[in-house]
Write a protein that holds these residues in place. Structure first.
Motif, PDB file in Angstrom:
ATOM      1  N   PRO A 187       1.019  -1.295  -0.027  1.00  0.00           N
ATOM      2  CA  PRO A 187      -0.002  -0.018   0.074  1.00  0.00           C
ATOM      3  C   PRO A 187       0.911   1.312   0.045  1.00  0.00           C
ATOM      4  N   GLN A 188       0.353   2.145  -0.715  1.00  0.00           N
ATOM      5  CA  GLN A 188       1.107   3.578  -0.829  1.00  0.00           C
ATOM      6  C   GLN A 188       0.248   4.688  -0.665  1.00  0.00           C
ATOM      7  N   VAL A 189       0.935   5.692  -0.215  1.00  0.00           N
ATOM      8  CA  VAL A 189       0.355   7.253  -0.152  1.00  0.00           C
ATOM      9  C   VAL A 189       1.437   7.964  -0.708  1.00  0.00           C
ATOM     10  N   ARG A 190       0.728   9.053  -1.249  1.00  0.00           N
ATOM     11  CA  ARG A 190       1.602  10.007  -1.861  1.00  0.00           C
ATOM     12  C   ARG A 190       1.307  11.469  -1.281  1.00  0.00           C
ATOM     13  N   PHE A 191       2.436  12.133  -0.599  1.00  0.00           N
ATOM     14  CA  PHE A 191       2.323  13.278  -0.028  1.00  0.00           C
ATOM     15  C   PHE A 191       2.582  14.574  -0.743  1.00  0.00           C
ATOM     16  N   MET A 192       1.914  15.529  -0.147  1.00  0.00           N
ATOM     17  CA  MET A 192       2.377  16.881  -0.390  1.00  0.00           C
ATOM     18  C   MET A 192       3.530  17.572   0.643  1.00  0.00           C
ATOM     19  N   GLU A 193       4.366  17.681   0.544  1.00  0.00           N
ATOM     20  CA  GLU A 193       5.210  17.967   1.839  1.00  0.00           C
ATOM     21  C   GLU A 193       5.412  19.481   2.021  1.00  0.00           C
ATOM     22  N   THR A 194       4.897  19.912   3.204  1.00  0.00           N
ATOM     23  CA  THR A 194       4.569  21.311   3.480  1.00  0.00           C
ATOM     24  C   THR A 194       6.159  21.870   4.227  1.00  0.00           C
ATOM     25  N   PRO A 195       6.792  22.774   3.776  1.00  0.00           N
ATOM     26  CA  PRO A 195       8.184  22.983   4.444  1.00  0.00           C
ATOM     27  C   PRO A 195       7.573  23.785   5.911  1.00  0.00           C
TER      28      PRO A 195
ATOM     29  N   ALA B 118       6.512  23.048  12.632  1.00  0.00           N
ATOM     30  CA  ALA B 118       7.230  21.937  11.932  1.00  0.00           C
ATOM     31  C   ALA B 118       6.583  21.726  10.751  1.00  0.00           C
ATOM     32  N   ALA B 119       7.018  21.093   9.827  1.00  0.00           N
ATOM     33  CA  ALA B 119       6.909  20.692   8.589  1.00  0.00           C
ATOM     34  C   ALA B 119       5.782  19.557   8.884  1.00  0.00           C
ATOM     35  N   THR B 120       4.746  19.410   7.939  1.00  0.00           N
ATOM     36  CA  THR B 120       3.919  18.280   7.956  1.00  0.00           C
ATOM     37  C   THR B 120       3.849  17.952   6.594  1.00  0.00           C
ATOM     38  N   ASN B 121       3.300  16.600   6.593  1.00  0.00           N
ATOM     39  CA  ASN B 121       3.083  16.004   5.212  1.00  0.00           C
ATOM     40  C   ASN B 121       1.470  15.800   5.060  1.00  0.00           C
ATOM     41  N   ALA B 122       1.047  16.325   3.944  1.00  0.00           N
ATOM     42  CA  ALA B 122      -0.345  16.203   3.456  1.00  0.00           C
ATOM     43  C   ALA B 122      -0.378  14.994   2.588  1.00  0.00           C
ATOM     44  N   ILE B 123      -1.455  14.154   2.880  1.00  0.00           N
ATOM     45  CA  ILE B 123      -1.696  13.074   1.905  1.00  0.00           C
ATOM     46  C   ILE B 123      -2.614  13.416   0.786  1.00  0.00           C
ATOM     47  N   LYS B 124      -2.177  13.148  -0.576  1.00  0.00           N
ATOM     48  CA  LYS B 124      -2.920  13.541  -1.714  1.00  0.00           C
ATOM     49  C   LYS B 124      -3.511  12.387  -2.355  1.00  0.00           C
ATOM     50  N   ILE B 125      -2.950  11.278  -2.510  1.00  0.00           N
ATOM     51  CA  ILE B 125      -3.292  10.199  -3.014  1.00  0.00           C
ATOM     52  C   ILE B 125      -3.176   8.793  -1.963  1.00  0.00           C
ATOM     53  N   TRP B 126      -3.806   7.686  -2.125  1.00  0.00           N
ATOM     54  CA  TRP B 126      -3.884   6.505  -1.313  1.00  0.00           C
ATOM     55  C   TRP B 126      -4.137   5.442  -2.630  1.00  0.00           C
ATOM     56  N   PHE B 127      -3.086   4.543  -2.512  1.00  0.00           N
ATOM     57  CA  PHE B 127      -3.208   3.444  -3.627  1.00  0.00           C
ATOM     58  C   PHE B 127      -3.159   2.031  -2.863  1.00  0.00           C
ATOM     59  N   TYR B 128      -4.087   1.110  -3.123  1.00  0.00           N
ATOM     60  CA  TYR B 128      -4.285  -0.142  -2.656  1.00  0.00           C
ATOM     61  C   TYR B 128      -3.293  -1.051  -3.277  1.00  0.00           C
ATOM     62  N   PRO B 129      -2.539  -1.769  -2.861  1.00  0.00           N
ATOM     63  CA  PRO B 129      -1.572  -3.092  -3.353  1.00  0.00           C
ATOM     64  C   PRO B 129      -2.099  -3.520  -4.703  1.00  0.00           C
ATOM     65  N   GLY B 130      -1.185  -3.434  -5.873  1.00  0.00           N
ATOM     66  CA  GLY B 130      -1.757  -4.009  -7.012  1.00  0.00           C
ATOM     67  C   GLY B 130      -2.535  -3.182  -7.870  1.00  0.00           C
ATOM     68  N   ASN B 131      -2.971  -1.937  -7.280  1.00  0.00           N
ATOM     69  CA  ASN B 131      -3.778  -1.214  -8.132  1.00  0.00           C
ATOM     70  C   ASN B 131      -3.248   0.042  -8.809  1.00  0.00           C
TER      71      ASN B 131
ATOM     72  N   VAL C 261      -3.698  21.099  -6.411  1.00  0.00           N
ATOM     73  CA  VAL C 261      -4.477  20.517  -5.203  1.00  0.00           C
ATOM     74  C   VAL C 261      -5.736  20.589  -5.813  1.00  0.00           C
ATOM     75  N   LEU C 262      -6.510  19.269  -5.451  1.00  0.00           N
ATOM     76  CA  LEU C 262      -7.885  19.029  -5.943  1.00  0.00           C
ATOM     77  C   LEU C 262      -8.661  19.608  -4.698  1.00  0.00           C
ATOM     78  N   THR C 263      -9.484  20.440  -5.341  1.00  0.00           N
ATOM     79  CA  THR C 263     -10.569  21.122  -4.227  1.00  0.00           C
ATOM     80  C   THR C 263     -11.828  21.329  -5.018  1.00  0.00           C
ATOM     81  N   THR C 264     -12.655  22.256  -4.530  1.00  0.00           N
ATOM     82  CA  THR C 264     -14.006  22.668  -5.096  1.00  0.00           C
ATOM     83  C   THR C 264     -13.927  24.064  -5.603  1.00  0.00           C
ATOM     84  N   THR C 265     -14.819  24.301  -6.416  1.00  0.00           N
ATOM     85  CA  THR C 265     -14.924  25.709  -6.924  1.00  0.00           C
ATOM     86  C   THR C 265     -15.577  26.725  -5.928  1.00  0.00           C
TER      87      THR C 265
END
Length: 258
Positions: free
Chosen positions: A96-104, A110-123, A147-151
């Motif tokens: 399983p994987q998550v992709r981050f948007m690293e905030t300096p 302190a810097a934090t990591n914002a999760i952008k995408i979650w992948f299930y194994p093999g997908n 960044v994905l958001t709403t209008t």
């Protein structure tokens, strides 16, 4: 009769095993996944301290991209998040994987990591989270990525992507892919060249062979005129003549002696 029952029972058992194997090969329908984070991570509307968490898709037949985030024992619900499908061209991972948007870090925070995408194994299709508009604009400015958001501030409004400059691009759930993460580029970047390990990236072109010159043989020199006479006969006539001469001389000597 007993043999027929045994055959029927064996067929039923084989069918049940086949069904269970096929179901296991497809993976859990809700994509149950545990993630352990070594530091705090951000999600839309919540921040998770370091720890282990349980991610799961909500069992909804109409929308398979509603994500529930719970504690490790699944007793506490931290967030129910909306997402859209994200199509990746990368090779799917076995983990399983998550992709981050690293905030300096800034202003002592302190810097934090914002999760952008979650992948299930093999997908190759992941779940991209939809961020609140104000937070999405702040993340885009801090990370330099869209960044994905709403209008609007309403969650039911249309989707859009906002970048660091505040420019927005409309998004459809059917077209969310790596090729549409950023704005449509007016001038596409050239495709990077892959270098082979231990070899030149682009082997030098072989020089063209020089044209062969036609060599004209030099004319043979004319033979010099012969100054000696050609030998027209052998030595035998000369020997015969000398023999006759000696015989004649011997006779003349004999006559003179008489």
């Amino acid at each position: 009769m007993a043999s027929i029952r045994k055959v029927a029972l064996a067929c039923m058992t084989a069918a049940m095993v086949t069904m269970s194997v096929n179901a296991g090969a497809q993976g859990p329908a809700n994509q149950d996944t545990f993630f352990t984070f070594s530091q705090a991570v951000e999600l839309p509307k919540t921040t998770l301290p370091a720890g282990t968490y349980f991610f799961q898709l909500m069992d909804s037949p109409s929308n398979r991209h509603i994500v529930k985030v719970m504690s490790q024992d699944r007793k506490q619900l931290f967030a129910t998040l909306l997402a859209i499908p994200y199509y990746s061209n990368d090779r799917p991972s076995d983990d399983p994987q998550v992709r981050f948007m690293e905030t300096p870090a800034a202003n002592g925070v302190a810097a934090t990591n914002a999760i952008k995408i979650w992948f299930y194994p093999g997908n190759t299709t992941g779940h991209e989270f939809i961020w609140p508009r104000d937070k999405a604009i702040a993340l885009a400015r801090a990370t330099g990525v869209s960044v994905l958001t709403t209008t609007t501030d309403e969650e039911s409004s249309d989707l859009t992507r906002v970048d660091a400059t505040g420019v927005e691009a409309s998004v459809t759930t059917e077209a969310s892919a790596e090729s549409t993460v950023a704005r449509v580029e007016e001038q596409p970047a050239p495709e990077p060249q892959r270098e082979q390990i231990g070899a030149l990236a682009t082997p030098p072109a072989e020089p063209a062979p020089a044209p062969e010159r036609e060599v004209t043989p030099a004319p043979a020199p004319e033979p010099a005129p012969r100054r000696d006479l050609p030998h027209t006969a052998g030595v035998l006539p000369l020997l015969a003549l000398m023999g006759f001469g000696s015989m004649a001389g011997s006779r003349m000597l004999r006559r003179a002696n008489r």
